[in-house]
Design a protein around this motif. Sequence first.
Motif, PDB file in Angstrom:
ATOM      1  N   TYR A   2       0.848  -1.176   0.000  1.00 50.33           N
ATOM      2  CA  TYR A   2       0.000   0.000   0.000  1.00 50.33           C
ATOM      3  C   TYR A   2       0.893   1.238   0.000  1.00 50.33           C
ATOM      4  CZ  TYR A   2      -3.962  -2.921   1.395  1.00 50.33           C
ATOM      5  OH  TYR A   2      -4.950  -3.870   1.426  1.00 50.33           O
ATOM      6  N   THR A   3       0.493   2.246  -0.757  1.00 51.63           N
ATOM      7  CA  THR A   3       1.180   3.532  -0.711  1.00 51.63           C
ATOM      8  C   THR A   3       0.129   4.639  -0.692  1.00 51.63           C
ATOM      9  OG1 THR A   3       1.276   4.084  -3.072  1.00 51.63           O
ATOM     10  CG2 THR A   3       2.980   2.575  -2.227  1.00 51.63           C
ATOM     11  N   LEU A  34      -4.170   0.462  -3.210  1.00 50.51           N
ATOM     12  CA  LEU A  34      -5.200   1.051  -2.351  1.00 50.51           C
ATOM     13  C   LEU A  34      -6.390   1.533  -3.186  1.00 50.51           C
ATOM     14  CD1 LEU A  34      -5.710   1.861   0.706  1.00 50.51           C
ATOM     15  CD2 LEU A  34      -5.196   4.178  -0.074  1.00 50.51           C
ATOM     16  N   LEU A  35      -6.108   2.191  -4.302  1.00 51.41           N
ATOM     17  CA  LEU A  35      -7.192   2.687  -5.154  1.00 51.41           C
ATOM     18  C   LEU A  35      -8.006   1.524  -5.714  1.00 51.41           C
ATOM     19  CD1 LEU A  35      -8.694   4.982  -6.581  1.00 51.41           C
ATOM     20  CD2 LEU A  35      -7.035   4.763  -8.459  1.00 51.41           C
ATOM     21  N   MET A  40      -5.310   2.657 -11.398  1.00 48.67           N
ATOM     22  CA  MET A  40      -5.795   1.595 -10.522  1.00 48.67           C
ATOM     23  C   MET A  40      -4.855   0.384 -10.528  1.00 48.67           C
ATOM     24  SD  MET A  40      -9.787   0.315 -10.317  1.00 48.67           S
ATOM     25  CE  MET A  40      -9.895   0.258 -12.051  1.00 48.67           C
ATOM     26  N   LYS A  41      -4.341   0.056 -11.702  1.00 44.00           N
ATOM     27  CA  LYS A  41      -3.451  -1.099 -11.806  1.00 44.00           C
ATOM     28  C   LYS A  41      -2.112  -0.844 -11.116  1.00 44.00           C
ATOM     29  CE  LYS A  41      -3.612  -3.844 -15.442  1.00 44.00           C
ATOM     30  NZ  LYS A  41      -3.559  -4.379 -16.818  1.00 44.00           N
ATOM     31  N   SER A  70      -9.099  12.936  -0.401  1.00 44.53           N
ATOM     32  CA  SER A  70      -9.366  14.051  -1.311  1.00 44.53           C
ATOM     33  C   SER A  70      -8.921  13.735  -2.737  1.00 44.53           C
ATOM     34  CB  SER A  70      -8.661  15.301  -0.798  1.00 44.53           C
ATOM     35  OG  SER A  70      -8.745  16.339  -1.730  1.00 44.53           O
ATOM     36  N   LYS A  71      -7.730  13.131  -2.873  1.00 41.47           N
ATOM     37  CA  LYS A  71      -7.197  12.839  -4.208  1.00 41.47           C
ATOM     38  C   LYS A  71      -7.930  11.680  -4.879  1.00 41.47           C
ATOM     39  CE  LYS A  71      -4.171  16.101  -4.059  1.00 41.47           C
ATOM     40  NZ  LYS A  71      -4.301  17.298  -4.873  1.00 41.47           N
ATOM     41  N   ILE A  72      -8.394  10.718  -4.096  1.00 46.42           N
ATOM     42  CA  ILE A  72      -9.208   9.645  -4.679  1.00 46.42           C
ATOM     43  C   ILE A  72     -10.500  10.234  -5.236  1.00 46.42           C
ATOM     44  CG2 ILE A  72     -10.636   7.626  -4.120  1.00 46.42           C
ATOM     45  CD1 ILE A  72      -8.358   6.597  -2.372  1.00 46.42           C
ATOM     46  N   LYS A  73     -11.118  11.124  -4.484  1.00 43.08           N
ATOM     47  CA  LYS A  73     -12.324  11.803  -4.956  1.00 43.08           C
ATOM     48  C   LYS A  73     -12.048  12.548  -6.261  1.00 43.08           C
ATOM     49  CE  LYS A  73     -14.771  12.880  -0.633  1.00 43.08           C
ATOM     50  NZ  LYS A  73     -15.226  14.012   0.216  1.00 43.08           N
ATOM     51  N   SER A  74     -10.945  13.301  -6.270  1.00 43.40           N
ATOM     52  CA  SER A  74     -10.590  14.068  -7.465  1.00 43.40           C
ATOM     53  C   SER A  74     -10.367  13.164  -8.665  1.00 43.40           C
ATOM     54  CB  SER A  74      -9.330  14.904  -7.212  1.00 43.40           C
ATOM     55  OG  SER A  74      -9.583  15.886  -6.243  1.00 43.40           O
TER      56      SER A  74
END
Length: 200
Positions: free
Chosen positions: A7-8, A99-100, A94-95, A151-155
């Motif tokens: 995970y990062t 985590l994403l 994603m690949k 926040s960045k996942i949302k973006s």
Amino acid sequence: MLKEPQYTSSIKDMPLMFSEIKRTALLLCENKNADEIVRLSMEKNIYQLDEEKRRRDVPLRMIKRLQTINQPLLEVIAHGRDDEARLISFLALMKADRLLFEYMYEVYADRFQAGFDEITDKDFLDFIERKAQNSAVVAKWSVSNLASVRSKIKSALCDAKLAKRNGNALLIQRPIIDDTLRVLFDETDKVYIKAMLMEV
């Protein structure tokens, strides 16, 4: 046996970055190699970045993401329709980001399958709590780091047109992938596509 990726929280520094990944895909389609692309970034600042470190890191990260997809999908990012290029850029992210991917599989697709069209901050916090229970890496992340990751996942989801903002929540936007695009995916893409299409 392949080692499971760590995970990062790197998405907080380099989210989708669609214009940068598209520029990199164009250069790769012109048969530029990694060294040439980094040199263009360092000498000509093709990504228009202020910091020298970012001029080196951004192309390397974009190349690493793009190495997760096949040549036909690379061509879609470089020359395809904007909506499809954004979707494939998100697939590459994603690949490259465990985590994403797990968020997409365990939260995004799961919420949709359960009949909900909205993802809340609580959904993210519950997801992270589960990860922290099983990963010493995630357990060590600070509150501010987690807020930035969220926040960045949302973006990234909004940039890829997979969601749109509704206050602090996200409204899920199910993508449409036509058959001409579907045939370009290979076996390694299937589980990621299922998560994006909420077919888990």
